[in-house]
Scaffold this motif. Structure first.
Motif, PDB file in Angstrom:
ATOM      1  N   CYS A  80      17.710  83.938  34.545  1.00  0.00           N
ATOM      2  CA  CYS A  80      17.048  82.653  34.343  1.00  0.00           C
ATOM      3  C   CYS A  80      17.896  81.608  35.062  1.00  0.00           C
ATOM      4  N   GLY A  81      17.520  81.281  36.271  1.00  0.00           N
ATOM      5  CA  GLY A  81      18.291  80.341  37.067  1.00  0.00           C
ATOM      6  C   GLY A  81      19.250  81.060  37.995  1.00  0.00           C
ATOM      7  N   ALA A  82      20.030  80.276  38.725  1.00  0.00           N
ATOM      8  CA  ALA A  82      20.988  80.829  39.680  1.00  0.00           C
ATOM      9  C   ALA A  82      22.330  81.029  38.986  1.00  0.00           C
ATOM     10  N   VAL A  83      22.790  82.250  38.980  1.00  0.00           N
ATOM     11  CA  VAL A  83      24.063  82.588  38.337  1.00  0.00           C
ATOM     12  C   VAL A  83      24.877  83.395  39.349  1.00  0.00           C
ATOM     13  N   PRO A  84      26.131  83.029  39.588  1.00  0.00           N
ATOM     14  CA  PRO A  84      26.948  83.741  40.578  1.00  0.00           C
ATOM     15  C   PRO A  84      27.490  85.069  40.056  1.00  0.00           C
ATOM     16  N   ILE A  85      26.655  86.092  40.086  1.00  0.00           N
ATOM     17  CA  ILE A  85      27.080  87.417  39.631  1.00  0.00           C
ATOM     18  C   ILE A  85      26.660  88.473  40.640  1.00  0.00           C
ATOM     19  N   THR A  86      27.289  89.609  40.551  1.00  0.00           N
ATOM     20  CA  THR A  86      26.843  90.797  41.276  1.00  0.00           C
ATOM     21  C   THR A  86      26.736  91.930  40.271  1.00  0.00           C
ATOM     22  N   VAL A  87      25.882  92.887  40.595  1.00  0.00           N
ATOM     23  CA  VAL A  87      25.696  94.043  39.724  1.00  0.00           C
ATOM     24  C   VAL A  87      25.953  95.288  40.564  1.00  0.00           C
ATOM     25  N   SER A  88      26.865  96.122  40.108  1.00  0.00           N
ATOM     26  CA  SER A  88      27.172  97.367  40.785  1.00  0.00           C
ATOM     27  C   SER A  88      27.325  98.451  39.728  1.00  0.00           C
ATOM     28  N   ASP A  89      26.525  99.499  39.859  1.00  0.00           N
ATOM     29  CA  ASP A  89      26.526 100.589  38.874  1.00  0.00           C
ATOM     30  C   ASP A  89      26.332 100.061  37.456  1.00  0.00           C
ATOM     31  N   LYS A  90      25.447  99.106  37.313  1.00  0.00           N
ATOM     32  CA  LYS A  90      25.083  98.491  36.026  1.00  0.00           C
ATOM     33  C   LYS A  90      26.212  97.695  35.378  1.00  0.00           C
ATOM     34  N   ILE A  91      27.281  97.425  36.133  1.00  0.00           N
ATOM     35  CA  ILE A  91      28.379  96.590  35.638  1.00  0.00           C
ATOM     36  C   ILE A  91      28.244  95.219  36.282  1.00  0.00           C
ATOM     37  N   ILE A  92      28.270  94.176  35.461  1.00  0.00           N
ATOM     38  CA  ILE A  92      28.091  92.808  35.938  1.00  0.00           C
ATOM     39  C   ILE A  92      29.459  92.202  36.229  1.00  0.00           C
ATOM     40  N   THR A  93      29.586  91.639  37.419  1.00  0.00           N
ATOM     41  CA  THR A  93      30.816  90.948  37.801  1.00  0.00           C
ATOM     42  C   THR A  93      30.472  89.493  38.073  1.00  0.00           C
ATOM     43  N   TYR A  94      31.220  88.593  37.462  1.00  0.00           N
ATOM     44  CA  TYR A  94      30.999  87.155  37.610  1.00  0.00           C
ATOM     45  C   TYR A  94      31.975  86.603  38.639  1.00  0.00           C
ATOM     46  N   TYR A  95      31.487  85.777  39.561  1.00  0.00           N
ATOM     47  CA  TYR A  95      32.356  85.129  40.545  1.00  0.00           C
ATOM     48  C   TYR A  95      33.020  83.919  39.904  1.00  0.00           C
ATOM     49  N   GLY A  96      34.311  83.807  40.046  1.00  0.00           N
ATOM     50  CA  GLY A  96      35.025  82.661  39.485  1.00  0.00           C
ATOM     51  C   GLY A  96      35.498  82.942  38.074  1.00  0.00           C
ATOM     52  N   ASP A  97      35.798  81.850  37.361  1.00  0.00           N
ATOM     53  CA  ASP A  97      36.244  81.970  35.978  1.00  0.00           C
ATOM     54  C   ASP A  97      35.107  82.470  35.104  1.00  0.00           C
ATOM     55  N   THR A  98      35.444  83.241  34.087  1.00  0.00           N
ATOM     56  CA  THR A  98      34.440  83.751  33.165  1.00  0.00           C
ATOM     57  C   THR A  98      33.750  82.578  32.476  1.00  0.00           C
ATOM     58  N   PRO A  99      32.436  82.557  32.481  1.00  0.00           N
ATOM     59  CA  PRO A  99      31.720  81.420  31.876  1.00  0.00           C
ATOM     60  C   PRO A  99      31.885  81.392  30.364  1.00  0.00           C
ATOM     61  N   GLU A 100      31.960  80.186  29.830  1.00  0.00           N
ATOM     62  CA  GLU A 100      32.051  80.043  28.381  1.00  0.00           C
ATOM     63  C   GLU A 100      30.672  80.002  27.751  1.00  0.00           C
TER      64      GLU A 100
END
Length: 166
Positions: A80-100
């Motif tokens: 829902c919206g633009a979120v800076p993440i990538t998904v590889s092998d069903k594991i989500i990686t967030y770009y930058g600091d972990t969002p609160e």
């Protein structure tokens, strides 16, 4: 509504109340009709959820908290919206600091087959009827012919040159 009630209503939609087209028994060559109807309902849940997510149906919104490297939820449809993440092998990686703040995503409705036949399903009335209507199209077009005209009648539109994602 329970899965049994959904199947009974689906049989009414396709004029198969006496279980002649989709028999209640079966074998390897002819699978059991009730099981086949359940698979059509599950397929309809997928399509209905995708269409409702495209319209921004708030009932399909879920949240995902980031703790470590979370797995992509099994009911995930889209962010829902633009979120800076990538998904590889069903594991989500967030770009930058972990969002609160938790990330929001559109989720697929639960499959009908995930519940016991007499369990109450978590669908609202309009969701149940939409799912049953789509499942009726799939059941009546069992041979996977072009279902564009049927989908147009349900308001799901047609594809390019009459081809529809089935």
């Amino acid at each position: 509504m329970t899965p049994n009630q959904m199947i009974a209503m689906l049989r009414r939609y396709i004029s198969d109340e006496q279980a002649t087209g989709f028999t209640s028994g079966g074998n390897m060559e002819q699978p059991e009709g009730t099981q086949e109807l359940l698979s059509y309902l599950d397929r309809a849940v997928d399509e209905y959820s995708k269409r409702q997510a495209l319209t921004g149906d708030l009932r399909l919104l879920r949240t995902l908290k980031f703790e470590g490297k979370p797995l992509l939820p099994s009911d995930f449809l889209s962010l829902c919206g633009a979120v800076p993440i990538t998904v590889s092998d069903k594991i989500i990686t967030y770009y930058g600091d972990t969002p609160e703040v938790p990330i929001r995503y559109f989720a697929r409705l639960p499959y009908v087959s995930d519940y016991g036949m007499d369990s109450e399903l978590p669908y609202e009335v309009d969701q149940s009827t939409g799912i049953i209507s789509l499942a009726a199209v799939y059941a009546l077009n069992k041979q996977e012919y072009n279902v564009a005209q049927d989908l147009m009648l349900l308001g799901y539109g047609g594809g390019v040159n009459g081809n529809v994602e089935q």
